[in-house]
Every structure is written in C-alpha cells, then in structure tokens.
Enzyme design. Structure first.
Site, PDB file in Angstrom:
ATOM      1  N   PRO A   2       0.919  -1.307   0.077  1.00 11.03           N
ATOM      2  CG  PRO A   2      -0.796  -1.355   1.736  1.00 11.03           C
ATOM      3  CD  PRO A   2       0.617  -2.039   1.172  1.00 11.03           C
TER       4      PRO A   2
ATOM      5  CB  SER B 103      12.120 -15.096   4.736  1.00  6.82           C
ATOM      6  OG  SER B 103      11.249 -14.804   3.414  1.00  6.82           O
TER       7      SER B 103
ATOM      8  CE  LYS C 205      12.405 -11.753   2.244  1.00  5.03           C
ATOM      9  NZ  LYS C 205      12.756 -13.080   2.028  1.00  5.03           N
TER      10      LYS C 205
END
Length: 786
Positions: free
Chosen positions: A363, A684, A727
């Site tokens: 967003p 992850s 990341k």
C-alpha cells in the site's frame, strides 16, 4: 400399486415449511424464503447435495412452526437456482423429486433438520389393467374440460399430459397445474397408491369443473354491461385519433420517435440495433398503464446512452507521455517503460488489443495514481472500480430484466460513466475478491480480462454484446497469492517495490508537499519545510514501503502551520530538524542500529509482507530440560517446519559445532519471534532461526550488524527466497551493514538502487557453515565489535 413398489431410503435433510402452497414430484416452481431458519436451511443444503425437504404448514399465519404445525408428508426437492432479493429474502427455484415422510426431527436450531423416509419409485413399466386405464381416461377428460373452462392453463398442456404413461406421474403433473385448497393438495400428496391418487383427483376435478361453469355464466352476464373502465378506454382511443388528425401527437408517441431517432443515429452492432428497435415497437404496443413500460424505458435509456461509437483519440507522443509519467511519479522505471512500449506500438498499429496490466505492490506506493497518469498520457478517460469484498457475480454481469429493479453490472455502468468505449479502466484490489452462493465474481471477470473474449462481453441486463477490446485494463493488488490462477494468467504482472529514502525524499519535495500546501490553502512563502526535516520525517516518523504515512505527516505539519499563521498572525512558518518534534511529537522509530550489543541467541532476519519488507528479530533460549522445542510468536506452518529442519541439521553436525551430542534430549529450546500478535509465515527465516539456535547452544554471540534471509534444508543447503529488494530496503532503513543472502539470489541484486548497494556489504552463501562464518562473532572480534 402398493407402497412396497417404492424403494424406501432414510436420510437426514434440511426442512422448509411452506405457507399456502404445496410442491409435488416432477413440479418445477419458485418461491420466496424470508424466515431466518428457512434461509439457514437453504444455505446448509447448498453446501451439501442441494436437496431440501418441503412440506406445507397447517396454518400459514404461524411464523415459528413446530412439529405439530406442519404436515409430515411432503416432497424431496432439488434446489436449481437462488437469488438474493432486496430486504434479505431469497427467491429459490426447486424441482420436486420424490415423496417423503418425516420420521423424526433431528434439530431445530439454527435450522430445521429432519430424518425422513424417501419413497423412490423403482418400477420402469406399470401394468395397467382396465380399472386403471378407465381412471386415467376419466381424469384426462376432466382435465381437458378444466382447461377449456379455465384461462389459467395453456391448452397445449393437454398434449403433454396425455403422453404420460405412468398413472402416478400423470396424477402428480395434473395436480401441480390446477389451483386447489391446501387440504386437497395434501390429500393427493399423501396418496401413495396411484389408483387412489387418480380417484381423489377425479373427484376434485369434477367439483372444480362445476365451479368454473358457474363462473363462466356470471362472466357472460358481466360482459354484457359496459363498465366505466371500458368507456374511458374507448374515449382515450378516440382522443388519440383526434389528436393525430390535428397533428398533436401525444407524449408517448414523441418519446417513441425520439428513441428511434437516437438508435438509428448511433453506430452500434446490427444485432443490438435490431433488438433495440424491437423493444421500441413493444413499447408502442403496450398500454400506458402497463408495469412493463418502465422496464423497457430503462433498457432503452441504457442502450442509447452507452458509448457504442464514442472513442477518444490517443495522443501517440512518446516524448510527451514520458514527460507526464516522470512529472507525476519518481522512479518506477519498469512500469514507465512498459507503458511507453504500449504507446510506441499504438503508433505502429491501430488494431492492438488493450493490454491487461496488474500492478502488484505494498500500500501507498502509487498504484492507483499510476493508472491515472497512464490515462492522462494517452488522452483517455479514466474510470475506477473497487473489487474489495465483492461477492455477487451480478455486480460484474448485471441482473436479468426479469428481476425487479434490474440494472446493468458495474462494468457497463462504468463504461457509461467514462463516456467512451476505450477508457483506462482500473480494477482496484483484485486480490480481495470473494465468492459465495450468489456466484464467483472472479470467474465472471475471466471474460472481461481475456483479450480473446472481451470483444463480445454480454451483460445480462443488455442481453447484447459490448466491445471491451479497446479498453486499457489495469488491475492493482498487494499480493498475487490470493488472485485466482486462471485470472492471474490473463494479466501481465508488474511488481512495484517499496521506495528508498532518496526516492521518498524526492516524492515528498516534488509531489506531496506542493499537493498538501494547495489543499491547506498555503503557499511556499507561508511554509518553509527544509529538506533535512523531510528526511527526518522519513527516518523517524514513518516505517512503510510506500509514502502514505509520509503524506499524512506532511499534512499534519501543514495543519499546525496554518493554525500558527491564523492564530499568531505570522506570514512564514519555518520547520527544520530542530523544531520538527513540535509539529510531529516525539520520535516514533529509530533505525540507527538493530541492537546495541552483540547478543547470544538473537539473530536479525528479513521478511517480506504485503506492506513491504521488514526486519525480524528472532530470539532463542536453551536450558536444561527434557528436549522440548517450543515455538512462539504467531508462527505459521512454514516457519515451524523451517525451525524443525534447522534443529535436525544441528543434530547432524553437533560434533563439528562442539555441542553436547544429546542436547535434543537434555535441553529445552524456546524460539520466539517478537512483534506482538502479528501472524508470520514463509520460508525466509530458515537460516535465521538455525543461526540463533546454534548461537544459543554454542554460547557464541551474533554480530548485531548482520541480517540474513534464506531457507535451510536438512543437509544445510541454503535455498533462495523472494522479495529481496523489499528486504534489503528494510535492512537499509534499520541500519544493517551486512546482509547474508542465498547464492541463487545474486541476480536479484540488480534491482537494488546503487546508493543502497554501496552502503551494505552483501554475502552470498550456498551452505549453512558459510552463514555461521559471517554471522557468529569470533573470539578475537568480540571486543572490537562491542
């Protein structure tokens, strides 16, 4: 025929008590359901085999019927169609299958469920003796006479009924077409023996025929009298003729001629034009007081107002389009290049079908505003449709005109609103579509978003094809995980990652600040917001992939500045690093370092979420115990499996790590991922959890400046993961100096901005021992790092 000729099947089935009506086997009928228990029974039935048990209430006025309030013999029916009506009620179409008898009520809440004996007729051929043949002929003759006297049943029905060979079925079919009292219907329904059923029906038909004869005699007398309504009708017809002679056409005729002129003027497909003119002729023939006139007028209004032949002309100017895209958006190189490619192809060919782009990203990164800029650069109209939470297929395809208050779906409504047949059409939040018994909107969108099919998109209300092939469709989503695969297959996915600090700074200076100044009635002279203050706002007051929170903070500064200007009568308000806290309060986030010291059992991982990348602190404690492994912190199944894989790997190399061989039996290990009750899942954190466990077991601290991401196998191999750019940007915001990544993710480094790459050391690993080499602090380096 005896009851033994039926196969008796016991089953549990939801029940709906009917008020004022009965349903027979072989009968197809629709009725409205409004009571809560009945609606729950329908929904339960649709989840299963769509079978429902229908029996009549003895007293239609009872709202909450109990066992003694309805008949125990009814019909097992199959639900064919359901439609939700305004007010919460449901219209349901059912087909009667077999008779059934209630044995026991299983439950009464939240819906009625009963155990029944379903009577399934097994014999394929019935031996008809003279007695049965005579009964069938009598009933058929009675039915012919009933049809001749009644105007409620089509005469053609007698041919259908006369071809039925099965006596029982013939009796049921006839009973379903005649209008009887509830008690009489129930008598027929309870007659399992078909000879008895024919006999009852014969007596009922005889009585009905006598009543119809009396009605006909009364009607003949009434027809001889000219009523007031008939007089008014004749007078109106005479008035129309007089007005026509005088050249004064009435309003209806003018309206009909206006429709004809508009339809003939608009360039629409031949079949649509013919259908529209046919509707105009129907309008001309109907009485002015007919209820159908309103439906036809609404239909014709939609037909003539749709942009069948209206199309904006594309501005095929690559230089101008690039300038618009660059002015409206900072960065987003891949997205801009894809748009410019499309514009270039439009210059070379005029017949290119509209592409379907899917902008995927967290967003606040500007997905919706990109669509607006595309429309602006192409000189096309822009229309937006939000799909978040949509459940009803009719919102896409519209309702058929047979339903009360029917209207076209939102696709056709939006095209009408756009005013052209080639707008830029934005489907917002396509990953948040839902489905239930009203249909699957995602399946309805397949036709809309398929370039091979959307040239003949047919709305249920229009019942005519509308060409959507020239529409430039753009969809937005936070993630592709929840988009149905067939729908995703029709779209070209363009991923929009989070912004770097430099990109946010430029967006804040060149886009957000001027916009907020204008919205708050300020000028550049009224508010002097320094570049360093915006940087500080980005670093210490926002923690996001996009710029939505940054815009809110700038708006906050503008509001407080406007208040000072009015209240203190000053001309200029200056905001810098020194006084920023007066406008935004104390610092909310600190990114200088993840931790102050190198700690044992505390590793920093990197995660990807729908709102961008984030750092993930993983803590491990090992203590004497019985070999329990405890995982806390709202971990998903994938992360739990990664933790167990890591433990198995550590057991396999315990000797190399100089860890107690039986640690898995003699020590309890507790793995915790903080961040409150936020659910976490994904592969992850595999190497991060393994590193934290090894640190705890070996009593070696982990370098506080190192973050890592990657999945671990049982053999210690490090597997690649996704979301590398997000990341790395999160690690950069958090002040990380070294990042450990899987070797196969080396190619993803190209996506990282060069300014970020220069500030971070990247280490690419294939095995877990390489991870430990860079993550664990060696004895000689420990004091130096601290």
């Amino acid at each position: 025929m005896n009851i033994e000729q039926y196969k008796v099947v016991r089953k549990d089935i939801p029940l709906i008590p009917l008020r004022g009506m009965s349903v027979f086997p072989y009968m197809v009928i629709h009725f409205d359901v409004g009571r809560e228990k009945s609606i729950n029974a329908l929904e339960e039935s649709m989840v299963g085999d769509s079978l429902i048990f229908l029996c009549s209430q003895k007293d239609a006025m009872v709202d909450e019927p109990e066992l003694e309030d309805f008949y125990h013999i009814g019909t097992v029916a199959k639900i064919k169609q359901m439609l939700k009506l305004p007010g919460g009620s449901i219209r349901v179409l059912v087909e009667g299958l077999n008779r059934g008898k209630i044995v026991e009520v299983n439950k009464e809440e939240p819906y009625l469920e009963v155990e029944i004996e379903e009577l399934i007729y097994e014999s394929e051929e019935v031996e008809r003796d003279k007695k049965i043949e005579a009964s069938m002929r009598l009933v058929l003759r009675d039915f012919e006479e009933y049809i001749a006297l009644s105007n409620r049943v089509s005469p053609d029905l007698i041919l259908t009924v006369s071809e039925i060979e099965d006596p029982g079925r013939m009796a049921d079919v006839i009973a379903s077409y005649i209008y009887l009292k509830e008690e009489e219907n129930q008598k027929i329904l309870e007659a399992f023996n078909f000879y008895e059923r024919l006999e009852i029906l014969h007596g009922i038909l005889q009585k009905e025929v006598e009543i119809l004869k009396i009605e006909e005699q009364i009607n003949e007398r009434v027809k001889k009298q000219i009523t007031k309504v008939q007089k008014e009708y004749y007078l109106r017809e005479q008035m129309k003729a007089i007005q026509s002679e005088l050249g004064e056409e009435d309003e209806v005729m003018e309206e009909i001629e206006e429709y004809k002129r508009k339809i003939k003027k608009i360039k629409m497909p031949k079949e649509v034009k013919e259908k529209a003119l046919k509707e105009v002729e129907r309008l001309n023939k109907l009485s002015p007081h007919s209820a159908e006139i309103g439906v036809i007028r609404t239909y014709l209004d939609w037909i003539v107002e749709l942009p069948w032949d209206k199309e904006t002309k594309d501005k095929v100017n690559l230089k101008k389009s690039r300038e618009i895209l660059n002015n409206d958006h900072y960065g987003l190189y891949d997205v801009k290049e894809r748009i410019l490619e499309y514009i270039a192809i439009r210059k070379l060919t005029k017949n290119m079908k509209g592409p379907i782009l899917c902008l995927v990203g967290p967003p606040g990164v500007g997905k919706t505003s990109i669509a607006k800029s595309i429309a602006k650069s192409l000189n096309r109209n822009f229309v937006r449709m939000s799909l978040g939470g949509m459940r009803d297929e009719a919102e896409i395809r519209g309702h058929r005109r047979t339903y009360v208050g029917a209207l076209p779906g939102r696709i056709i409504s939006s095209i009408k609103k756009a005013g052209s047949k080639n707008p830029v059409f934005l489907f917002d939040e396509i990953d948040k579509l839902n489905s239930d018994f009203r249909g699957d909107p995602a399946s309805a969108l397949l036709e809309v978003l398929d370039p091979e099919q959307n040239s003949t998109f047919t709305d249920h209300f229009l019942e005519a094809p509308f060409d959507l092939s020239k529409v430039f469709f753009i969809t937005t989503a936070n993630t592709t995980a929840t988009i149905p695969r067939p729908l995703l297959d029709r779209m070209e996915v363009i991923r929009i990652s989070g912004y770097t600090e430099e990109e946010k700074l430029q967006i804040g200076l060149n886009h957000l600040l001027p916009k907020q100044l204008e919205e708050h009635g300020l000028t550049e002279e009224n508010l002097k917001l320094s570049e360093e203050a915006i940087k500080d706002t980005i670093n210490h007051y926002t923690r996001e992939a996009g710029v939505r929170e940054l815009e809110r903070n700038i708006a906050n500064i503008c509001r407080k500045a406007a208040k000072r200007i009015v209240e203190e009568d000053v001309e200029t308000v200056r905001v810098n690093v020194g006084n920023l806290d007066k406008y935004l309060g104390g610092v909310k986030y600190r990114y200088e370092t993840v931790g102050k010291d190198n700690e044992i059992g505390v590793a920093t991982g990197l995660a990807w979420t729908t709102v961008g990348g984030d750092t993930l602190s993983i803590e491990v404690n090992s203590m004497k115990g019985t070999g329990k492994l405890q995982l806390t912190g709202q971990l998903g199944d994938v992360m739990k499996e990664s933790a167990m894989a890591g433990i198995s790997y550590i057991r396999s190399i315990s000797e190399d790590l100089k860890v107690e061989e039986k640690f898995y039996k003699e020590m309890d290990i507790h793995i915790h991922v903080p961040e409150g009750a936020i659910p976490k899942d994904g592969p992850s954190a595999g190497i991060t959890m393994a590193t934290a466990v090894i640190s705890s077991l070996t009593n070696k601290p982990i370098n506080k400046d190192v973050a890592m991401t990657g999945e671990i196998t049982l053999r210690g191999r490090v597997l690649p993961v996704g979301g590398i750019k997000e990341k790395v940007l999160a690690a950069h915001r958090a002040g990380i100096k070294k990042i450990i990544l899987p070797w196969e993710n080396k190619k993803d480094l190209e996506e990282i901005p060069s300014k970020v790459r220069r500030k971070i050391e990247f280490v690419f690993v294939k095995k877990m021992d390489e991870v430990l080499e860079h993550a664990l602090v060696k004895k000689g380096d420990e004091n130096e790092n601290n």
